[in-house]
Scaffold this motif. Sequence first.
Motif, PDB file in Angstrom:
ATOM      1  N   PRO A 120      29.960  -7.433   3.333  1.00 34.08           N
ATOM      2  CA  PRO A 120      31.499  -7.288   3.100  1.00 34.08           C
ATOM      3  C   PRO A 120      31.882  -5.851   3.390  1.00 34.08           C
ATOM      4  O   PRO A 120      31.392  -5.149   2.582  1.00 34.08           O
ATOM      5  N   ILE A 121      32.850  -5.726   4.363  1.00 35.18           N
ATOM      6  CA  ILE A 121      33.353  -4.379   4.436  1.00 35.18           C
ATOM      7  C   ILE A 121      34.795  -4.332   4.398  1.00 35.18           C
ATOM      8  O   ILE A 121      35.448  -5.075   5.011  1.00 35.18           O
ATOM      9  N   GLU A 122      35.215  -3.827   3.319  1.00 34.01           N
ATOM     10  CA  GLU A 122      36.804  -3.658   2.985  1.00 34.01           C
ATOM     11  C   GLU A 122      37.149  -2.750   4.227  1.00 34.01           C
ATOM     12  O   GLU A 122      36.848  -1.630   4.478  1.00 34.01           O
ATOM     13  N   ASN A 123      38.696  -3.177   4.461  1.00 32.33           N
ATOM     14  CA  ASN A 123      39.240  -2.609   5.497  1.00 32.33           C
ATOM     15  C   ASN A 123      40.280  -1.505   4.968  1.00 32.33           C
ATOM     16  O   ASN A 123      41.127  -1.260   5.360  1.00 32.33           O
ATOM     17  N   THR A 124      39.491  -0.525   4.319  1.00 33.66           N
ATOM     18  CA  THR A 124      40.147   0.648   3.774  1.00 33.66           C
ATOM     19  C   THR A 124      39.025   1.791   3.927  1.00 33.66           C
ATOM     20  O   THR A 124      37.951   1.644   3.924  1.00 33.66           O
ATOM     21  N   LEU A 220      32.758  -3.279  12.410  1.00 37.89           N
ATOM     22  CA  LEU A 220      33.840  -2.829  12.224  1.00 37.89           C
ATOM     23  C   LEU A 220      34.960  -2.871  13.355  1.00 37.89           C
ATOM     24  O   LEU A 220      35.989  -3.280  13.196  1.00 37.89           O
ATOM     25  N   TYR A 221      34.213  -2.512  14.478  1.00 36.92           N
ATOM     26  CA  TYR A 221      35.065  -2.524  15.535  1.00 36.92           C
ATOM     27  C   TYR A 221      35.385  -4.100  15.909  1.00 36.92           C
ATOM     28  O   TYR A 221      36.663  -4.164  16.430  1.00 36.92           O
ATOM     29  N   TYR A 222      34.476  -4.878  15.929  1.00 41.27           N
ATOM     30  CA  TYR A 222      34.788  -6.118  16.269  1.00 41.27           C
ATOM     31  C   TYR A 222      35.579  -7.008  15.345  1.00 41.27           C
ATOM     32  O   TYR A 222      36.443  -7.621  15.455  1.00 41.27           O
ATOM     33  N   GLN A 223      35.560  -6.373  14.024  1.00 38.51           N
ATOM     34  CA  GLN A 223      36.761  -6.851  12.818  1.00 38.51           C
ATOM     35  C   GLN A 223      38.262  -6.545  13.435  1.00 38.51           C
ATOM     36  O   GLN A 223      39.188  -7.255  13.171  1.00 38.51           O
ATOM     37  N   LYS A 224      38.271  -5.470  13.922  1.00 36.10           N
ATOM     38  CA  LYS A 224      39.636  -4.814  14.360  1.00 36.10           C
ATOM     39  C   LYS A 224      39.897  -5.530  15.450  1.00 36.10           C
ATOM     40  O   LYS A 224      41.204  -5.936  15.647  1.00 36.10           O
ATOM     41  N   LEU A 225      38.998  -6.044  16.353  1.00 32.68           N
ATOM     42  CA  LEU A 225      39.380  -6.973  17.466  1.00 32.68           C
ATOM     43  C   LEU A 225      39.984  -8.188  17.138  1.00 32.68           C
ATOM     44  O   LEU A 225      40.892  -8.687  17.674  1.00 32.68           O
ATOM     45  N   ASN A 226      39.293  -8.705  16.050  1.00 32.49           N
ATOM     46  CA  ASN A 226      39.554 -10.268  15.848  1.00 32.49           C
ATOM     47  C   ASN A 226      41.110 -10.031  14.876  1.00 32.49           C
ATOM     48  O   ASN A 226      41.657 -11.244  14.735  1.00 32.49           O
ATOM     49  N   GLU A 227      41.215  -8.851  14.389  1.00 30.90           N
ATOM     50  CA  GLU A 227      42.758  -8.691  13.833  1.00 30.90           C
ATOM     51  C   GLU A 227      43.742  -9.010  14.620  1.00 30.90           C
ATOM     52  O   GLU A 227      44.893  -9.368  14.453  1.00 30.90           O
ATOM     53  N   MET A 230      41.521 -11.983  18.768  1.00 30.63           N
ATOM     54  CA  MET A 230      40.386 -12.271  20.005  1.00 30.63           C
ATOM     55  C   MET A 230      39.111 -12.718  19.300  1.00 30.63           C
ATOM     56  O   MET A 230      38.754 -12.159  18.182  1.00 30.63           O
ATOM     57  N   ASP A 231      38.791 -13.792  19.739  1.00 33.40           N
ATOM     58  CA  ASP A 231      37.789 -14.683  19.275  1.00 33.40           C
ATOM     59  C   ASP A 231      36.374 -13.761  19.592  1.00 33.40           C
ATOM     60  O   ASP A 231      35.841 -14.432  20.668  1.00 33.40           O
ATOM     61  N   VAL A 232      36.095 -12.916  18.920  1.00 30.13           N
ATOM     62  CA  VAL A 232      34.849 -12.515  19.340  1.00 30.13           C
ATOM     63  C   VAL A 232      33.584 -12.333  18.217  1.00 30.13           C
ATOM     64  O   VAL A 232      34.051 -12.061  17.148  1.00 30.13           O
ATOM     65  N   GLU A 233      32.498 -12.685  18.508  1.00 27.92           N
ATOM     66  CA  GLU A 233      31.392 -12.802  17.421  1.00 27.92           C
ATOM     67  C   GLU A 233      30.132 -11.898  18.147  1.00 27.92           C
ATOM     68  O   GLU A 233      29.868 -12.182  19.048  1.00 27.92           O
ATOM     69  N   ILE A 234      29.629 -11.133  17.194  1.00 26.26           N
ATOM     70  CA  ILE A 234      28.462 -10.436  17.673  1.00 26.26           C
ATOM     71  C   ILE A 234      27.253 -10.328  16.546  1.00 26.26           C
ATOM     72  O   ILE A 234      27.536 -11.002  15.678  1.00 26.26           O
TER      73      ILE A 234
END
Length: 326
Positions: A120-124, A220-227, A230-234
């Motif tokens: 789990p990575i906090e978005n801060t 983190l990059y794909y978390q930002k895309l999902n915000e 964008m339905d992206v999983e890696i």
Amino acid sequence: MGKRYYARESESLKLIHVGTLYSICVILFLLANKLFINLNFYVANLTIQFAFILLPAALFLVLFKFDVKKILRLNKIKFKTLIIIFFLMVSSMPLAGVFNLLNQYLVKVIFGEVELLDIPIENTLPGVMLGFFLVGIAAGICEEVLFRGIIQRGFERYGVKKAIIITALLFGLMHFDFQRLFGTFLLGALIGFIAYRTNSLYSGIFAHFVNNSVALLTKLYYQKLNEFSMDVEIGANALPQLENIPVGDSVVTVVAFIIGFLIALAFFAGFFILFMVLFIKNTSKTEVDVIEEKEPVMLKDILVFVPGLLVVVYVYIEQGARLIGL
């Protein structure tokens, strides 16, 4: 492996030593995971890394009066070599990812389910920095001291190739996740080879740091895309994404995906080969203090690994039972 060998202080490091240490760390690792299950993720894992992986390894070296600098290969490494290692590790990550996907596919076929846990990575900014410290720095130092610093050294008297492979397997097993075992094993083998070729644990720590940190940045990059919806999983969750390819709707889509995937894989494989060649050339003159005595393996040397391996088997059985709903 194209190196010149000379025996020195590592000759007193026996297989019975590293086997006992491995079993102790595996047992402590399991107990800590059970005891700290309700603690904050970062607090629990930082405690585990330093108190139950690094500390036993450090006490082992001190109590048995080993030459720490010689055993751990605490030798300087050139900046140019670090640059090559960086690109070598980055280019290896997609290849390891393919093996992890194969691993997860086999688990899905056997157990009917895949259950992967991500960090789990906090978005801060503080959360991200703490994640980098835990995943990149702490794991890199603690795990490399134990595995490439001590365990691989103990196996080297039976041959460098065997030492790298066996240590990588033990490294993968201790991660307590058979759904990522293939990729973790390959990572361990590559880092073991890097530490050996450079005759420096620092290079192994750096390689481990690069792998974990780049993986974290990608997450983190794909978390930002999902915000942005964008339905992206890696990575760890890529298998469900691949299963959702619309096979029935469009054969062209499937063929295009496969071709694109193979092209991308070939691209990274080419870069990996390139930087591997550069790495080998760059370290060709490095002298390594390795002993290959080919002494016979005693029963006591094998038995000391049994407690740790039994713990691994227990954890894997527990994971398999959970996957099938028991």
